[in-house]
Scaffold this motif. Sequence first.
Motif, PDB file in Angstrom:
ATOM      1  N   UNK A 190      25.547  39.813  41.199  1.00 56.15           N
ATOM      2  CA  UNK A 190      24.570  39.038  40.437  1.00 56.15           C
ATOM      3  C   UNK A 190      23.179  39.246  41.026  1.00 56.15           C
ATOM      4  N   UNK A 191      22.181  39.063  40.177  1.00 58.63           N
ATOM      5  CA  UNK A 191      20.781  39.194  40.586  1.00 58.63           C
ATOM      6  C   UNK A 191      20.101  37.836  40.512  1.00 58.63           C
ATOM      7  N   UNK A 192      19.290  37.515  41.507  1.00 56.96           N
ATOM      8  CA  UNK A 192      18.500  36.283  41.471  1.00 56.96           C
ATOM      9  C   UNK A 192      17.263  36.547  40.610  1.00 56.96           C
ATOM     10  N   UNK A 193      17.155  35.803  39.523  1.00 53.88           N
ATOM     11  CA  UNK A 193      16.019  35.999  38.617  1.00 53.88           C
ATOM     12  C   UNK A 193      14.913  34.979  38.845  1.00 53.88           C
ATOM     13  N   UNK A 194      15.261  33.813  39.368  1.00 60.68           N
ATOM     14  CA  UNK A 194      14.222  32.823  39.692  1.00 60.68           C
ATOM     15  C   UNK A 194      14.778  31.773  40.633  1.00 60.68           C
ATOM     16  N   UNK A 195      13.879  31.162  41.414  1.00 61.85           N
ATOM     17  CA  UNK A 195      14.224  30.077  42.347  1.00 61.85           C
ATOM     18  C   UNK A 195      13.202  28.965  42.164  1.00 61.85           C
ATOM     19  N   UNK A 196      13.666  27.757  41.915  1.00 65.53           N
ATOM     20  CA  UNK A 196      12.784  26.600  41.737  1.00 65.53           C
ATOM     21  C   UNK A 196      13.171  25.517  42.737  1.00 65.53           C
ATOM     22  N   UNK A 197      12.175  24.773  43.214  1.00 67.49           N
ATOM     23  CA  UNK A 197      12.480  23.649  44.099  1.00 67.49           C
ATOM     24  C   UNK A 197      11.464  22.534  43.904  1.00 67.49           C
ATOM     25  N   UNK A 198      11.912  21.324  44.156  1.00 66.36           N
ATOM     26  CA  UNK A 198      11.068  20.130  44.079  1.00 66.36           C
ATOM     27  C   UNK A 198      11.265  19.324  45.354  1.00 66.36           C
ATOM     28  N   UNK A 199      10.170  18.994  46.037  1.00 66.42           N
ATOM     29  CA  UNK A 199      10.225  18.267  47.291  1.00 66.42           C
ATOM     30  C   UNK A 199       9.804  16.819  47.064  1.00 66.42           C
ATOM     31  N   UNK A 200      10.621  15.893  47.548  1.00 65.51           N
ATOM     32  CA  UNK A 200      10.347  14.464  47.338  1.00 65.51           C
ATOM     33  C   UNK A 200      10.561  13.682  48.624  1.00 65.51           C
ATOM     34  N   UNK A 201      10.201  12.381  48.562  1.00 66.80           N
ATOM     35  CA  UNK A 201      10.305  11.469  49.703  1.00 66.80           C
ATOM     36  C   UNK A 201       9.603  12.077  50.925  1.00 66.80           C
ATOM     37  N   UNK A 202       8.315  12.289  50.778  1.00 60.92           N
ATOM     38  CA  UNK A 202       7.546  12.995  51.788  1.00 60.92           C
ATOM     39  C   UNK A 202       7.170  12.086  52.958  1.00 60.92           C
TER      40      UNK A 202
ATOM     41  N   UNK B 220      14.411  32.818  48.357  1.00 62.39           N
ATOM     42  CA  UNK B 220      13.350  33.647  47.784  1.00 62.39           C
ATOM     43  C   UNK B 220      13.279  35.010  48.487  1.00 62.39           C
ATOM     44  N   UNK B 221      13.518  35.025  49.784  1.00 62.82           N
ATOM     45  CA  UNK B 221      13.516  36.297  50.505  1.00 62.82           C
ATOM     46  C   UNK B 221      14.637  37.196  50.010  1.00 62.82           C
ATOM     47  N   UNK B 222      15.805  36.597  49.763  1.00 61.71           N
ATOM     48  CA  UNK B 222      16.920  37.374  49.224  1.00 61.71           C
ATOM     49  C   UNK B 222      16.588  37.931  47.857  1.00 61.71           C
ATOM     50  N   UNK B 223      15.977  37.087  47.007  1.00 64.01           N
ATOM     51  CA  UNK B 223      15.612  37.539  45.661  1.00 64.01           C
ATOM     52  C   UNK B 223      14.609  38.684  45.732  1.00 64.01           C
ATOM     53  N   UNK B 224      13.708  38.629  46.723  1.00 56.34           N
ATOM     54  CA  UNK B 224      12.668  39.640  46.844  1.00 56.34           C
ATOM     55  C   UNK B 224      13.162  41.006  47.270  1.00 56.34           C
ATOM     56  N   UNK B 225      14.410  41.094  47.756  1.00 53.41           N
ATOM     57  CA  UNK B 225      14.943  42.406  48.125  1.00 53.41           C
ATOM     58  C   UNK B 225      15.253  43.270  46.910  1.00 53.41           C
ATOM     59  N   UNK B 226      15.428  42.618  45.746  1.00 52.67           N
ATOM     60  CA  UNK B 226      15.736  43.374  44.531  1.00 52.67           C
ATOM     61  C   UNK B 226      17.119  43.989  44.528  1.00 52.67           C
ATOM     62  N   UNK B 227      18.018  43.455  45.337  1.00 47.70           N
ATOM     63  CA  UNK B 227      19.369  44.012  45.443  1.00 47.70           C
ATOM     64  C   UNK B 227      20.371  43.037  44.827  1.00 47.70           C
ATOM     65  N   UNK B 228      21.188  43.483  43.859  1.00 48.15           N
ATOM     66  CA  UNK B 228      22.248  42.612  43.343  1.00 48.15           C
ATOM     67  C   UNK B 228      23.215  42.241  44.458  1.00 48.15           C
ATOM     68  N   UNK B 229      23.726  41.012  44.437  1.00 52.33           N
ATOM     69  CA  UNK B 229      24.584  40.514  45.511  1.00 52.33           C
ATOM     70  C   UNK B 229      25.917  40.031  44.977  1.00 52.33           C
TER      71      UNK B 229
END
Length: 226
Positions: A190-202, A168-177
């Motif tokens: 390429x540009x990061x347009x979204x990042x999703x995550x799911x946390x399980x087995x807590x 997410x920090x990389x995506x927030x720079x707004x710089x294509x990589x």
Amino acid sequence: MAINSLKDSERTALNAAQTPDPEKFVPLADHTLALNRIKTFEADETKRLDCKIEDAVSKAIEDGKVAPASRDYHLAACRADGGLERFQAAMNMLNALVMMALGSFRFGVSKPEHKKLSRSTVYRWKAMERIGRAPALQFLGEGGDEITLEGTIYPQFKGGLKQVDGMRSMAGTGVPMMLVDGGGAVWKRWCITSVDDTKTYLFADGTPRRIDFSIHLAAYGGDVLW
């Protein structure tokens, strides 16, 4: 005289056999003790070497430099004469196995590992209306190009809990990589347009044992940034 001389020689030989020259002979018990000590030392040295080999191969697997499936092969190779030194030299020259690199971020065995890569490319066609006839299509060129990387992170195994935050920090720079795969192929920027995550087995405190993530990329285009 000859008989006396022979008897004297025999007595001399017998005395020499009973009290041999300490510079040329050692007692059998001392010889046996020395051999046993050598055997014990060699056995201990073999154990120490085997521990070094196990540690070296395990470290290489943990660092992503060696595939876990090839563990037995590398153990056997290291046990050959000079094998451990050759293995260590090779590992010093290797970077960790990388499946995909996006900018400074790496996806691999010992890092966030993507298990699925999906790519969708659009090609633009414009419908041209015609009187009395069906519309004709005119090709306008390539459209959008998108990639989705899906994978799993086990934080306690490697990398900790902050890896998705790093995306997410990389995506927030707004710089294509730049995107490069493990085979060395360059996929351009390429540009990061979204990042999703799911946390399980807590755990009881909410810390996840497993994090499933997906990162969505869009091709930047043909313009050169620098």
